[in-house]
Design a protein around this motif. Structure first.
Motif, short mmCIF file in Angstrom:
data_model
loop_
_atom_site.label_atom_id
_atom_site.label_comp_id
_atom_site.label_asym_id
_atom_site.label_seq_id
_atom_site.Cartn_x
_atom_site.Cartn_y
_atom_site.Cartn_z
N LYS A 101 -6.21 -0.24 -4.34
CA LYS A 101 -6.04 -0.63 -2.93
C LYS A 101 -6.27 -2.12 -2.74
O LYS A 101 -5.51 -2.79 -2.05
N SER A 102 -7.33 -2.63 -3.37
CA SER A 102 -7.63 -4.06 -3.21
C SER A 102 -6.54 -4.93 -3.82
O SER A 102 -6.25 -6.01 -3.31
N LYS A 103 -5.93 -4.47 -4.90
CA LYS A 103 -4.87 -5.25 -5.54
C LYS A 103 -3.58 -5.23 -4.70
O LYS A 103 -2.81 -6.18 -4.71
N LEU A 104 -3.33 -4.11 -4.01
CA LEU A 104 -2.07 -3.97 -3.27
C LEU A 104 -2.13 -4.55 -1.87
O LEU A 104 -1.10 -4.70 -1.23
N THR A 105 -3.33 -4.90 -1.39
CA THR A 105 -3.40 -5.46 -0.05
C THR A 105 -3.42 -6.96 -0.07
O THR A 105 -3.57 -7.62 -1.04
N MET A 125 0.82 -1.21 0.00
CA MET A 125 0.00 0.00 0.00
C MET A 125 0.85 1.27 0.00
O MET A 125 0.41 2.30 -0.45
N GLN A 126 2.07 1.18 0.49
CA GLN A 126 2.95 2.35 0.52
C GLN A 126 3.32 2.81 -0.89
O GLN A 126 3.72 3.95 -1.08
N ASP A 127 3.17 1.93 -1.86
CA ASP A 127 3.51 2.25 -3.24
C ASP A 127 2.29 2.72 -4.05
O ASP A 127 2.39 2.92 -5.25
N MET A 128 1.17 2.92 -3.38
CA MET A 128 -0.06 3.29 -4.09
C MET A 128 0.09 4.60 -4.85
O MET A 128 -0.41 4.74 -5.97
N GLY A 129 0.77 5.56 -4.27
CA GLY A 129 0.98 6.85 -4.94
C GLY A 129 1.70 6.69 -6.25
O GLY A 129 1.39 7.36 -7.25
N ASN A 130 2.69 5.80 -6.28
CA ASN A 130 3.45 5.55 -7.52
C ASN A 130 2.55 4.92 -8.59
O ASN A 130 2.63 5.28 -9.76
N VAL A 131 1.70 4.00 -8.17
CA VAL A 131 0.79 3.33 -9.10
C VAL A 131 -0.21 4.35 -9.67
O VAL A 131 -0.44 4.40 -10.88
N MET A 132 -0.76 5.18 -8.80
CA MET A 132 -1.73 6.19 -9.24
C MET A 132 -1.08 7.22 -10.17
O MET A 132 -1.71 7.70 -11.11
N ALA A 133 0.18 7.53 -9.93
CA ALA A 133 0.90 8.48 -10.80
C ALA A 133 1.03 7.91 -12.21
O ALA A 133 0.96 8.64 -13.20
N VAL A 134 1.23 6.60 -12.30
CA VAL A 134 1.33 5.95 -13.62
C VAL A 134 -0.05 5.90 -14.28
O VAL A 134 -0.19 6.13 -15.48
N LEU A 135 -1.08 5.62 -13.49
CA LEU A 135 -2.43 5.44 -14.02
C LEU A 135 -3.11 6.75 -14.44
O LEU A 135 -3.83 6.78 -15.43
N ARG A 136 -2.91 7.80 -13.67
CA ARG A 136 -3.68 9.04 -13.86
C ARG A 136 -3.68 9.53 -15.31
O ARG A 136 -4.74 9.81 -15.86
N PRO A 137 -2.52 9.64 -15.99
CA PRO A 137 -2.58 10.15 -17.37
C PRO A 137 -3.33 9.21 -18.33
O PRO A 137 -3.93 9.68 -19.29
N GLN A 138 -3.33 7.93 -18.05
CA GLN A 138 -3.98 6.97 -18.93
C GLN A 138 -5.49 6.92 -18.73
O GLN A 138 -6.24 6.61 -19.65
N ILE A 139 -5.93 7.24 -17.51
CA ILE A 139 -7.33 7.03 -17.15
C ILE A 139 -8.11 8.34 -17.04
O ILE A 139 -9.33 8.33 -17.10
N GLN A 140 -7.42 9.47 -16.92
CA GLN A 140 -8.09 10.75 -16.68
C GLN A 140 -9.25 10.97 -17.65
O GLN A 140 -9.07 10.97 -18.85
N GLY A 141 -10.43 11.14 -17.10
CA GLY A 141 -11.61 11.41 -17.90
C GLY A 141 -12.24 10.18 -18.53
O GLY A 141 -13.29 10.27 -19.15
N ARG A 142 -11.62 9.04 -18.34
CA ARG A 142 -12.14 7.83 -18.98
C ARG A 142 -12.67 6.82 -17.97
O ARG A 142 -13.27 5.83 -18.34
N ALA A 143 -12.42 7.09 -16.67
CA ALA A 143 -12.92 6.21 -15.61
C ALA A 143 -13.00 7.03 -14.32
O ALA A 143 -12.31 8.03 -14.16
N ASP A 144 -13.84 6.57 -13.40
CA ASP A 144 -14.00 7.23 -12.12
C ASP A 144 -12.75 6.95 -11.27
O ASP A 144 -12.47 5.81 -10.91
N MET A 145 -12.02 8.02 -10.96
CA MET A 145 -10.76 7.85 -10.23
C MET A 145 -10.98 7.30 -8.83
O MET A 145 -10.13 6.58 -8.31
N GLY A 146 -12.10 7.58 -8.21
CA GLY A 146 -12.40 7.03 -6.89
C GLY A 146 -12.53 5.52 -6.95
O GLY A 146 -12.02 4.79 -6.09
N LYS A 147 -13.22 5.05 -7.96
CA LYS A 147 -13.40 3.60 -8.15
C LYS A 147 -12.05 2.94 -8.47
O LYS A 147 -11.73 1.89 -7.94
N VAL A 148 -11.25 3.61 -9.31
CA VAL A 148 -9.93 3.08 -9.68
C VAL A 148 -9.05 3.00 -8.44
O VAL A 148 -8.35 2.00 -8.23
#
Length: 147
Positions: free
Chosen positions: A143-147, A115-138
């Protein structure tokens, strides 16, 4: 065609068709875009405009939930109509499978282990997903994948 040009063209068409709801929503979007350009003294790119539209959709979803809980279905319907118009100018939404695949790829690319690496994962995802999926759901899926 640039997104701003598409918005301007659709605004003209809405005026000619006398579609007040669509015209009002497009004007709100144009106003929000212009406000950000003036505030930051920049010209927004298509990605920046998508971010503005995403924020507007999120605000309207929150408003719909509040109106429905207060028993004001008429206002909730008006907000829902605005969401429909705004979504026309956003990129095609990702399917759940595509989102899960992008999350898996981002976890591998960032080397995330916990979970400590979640920020790094979100940084990679944000440009790919912005406007195309609900970021809260993502975020919840990450979180579920990293735990």
């Amino acid at each position: 065609m640039a997104l701003i040009d598409k918005l301007k063209e659709e605004q003209k068409l809405a005026m000619k068709a006398k579609d007040k709801i669509r015209l009002g929503t497009i004007r709100l979007a144009m106003s929000a875009i212009k406000q950000r350009e003036v505030d930051e003294r920049i010209t927004l790119t298509d990605d920046d405009i998508v971010a503005v539209l995403t924020k507007m959709v999120k605000q309207r979803r929150d408003s719909v939930a509040q109106y429905e809980s207060a028993g004001r279905q008429d206002l909730a319907d008006a907000e829902s109509n605005e969401i429909t118009v705004l979504k026309e100018f956003m990129p095609q939404a990702l399917t759940d499978d595509e989102v899960l695949q992008l999350i898996d790829d981002a976890i591998i690319a960032s080397g995330a282990q916990s979970m400590q690496d979640m920020g790094n994962v979100m940084a990679v995802l944000r440009p790919q997903i912005q406007g195309r999926a609900d970021m809260g759901k993502v975020s919840g899926l990450v979180k579920s994948k990293l735990t």
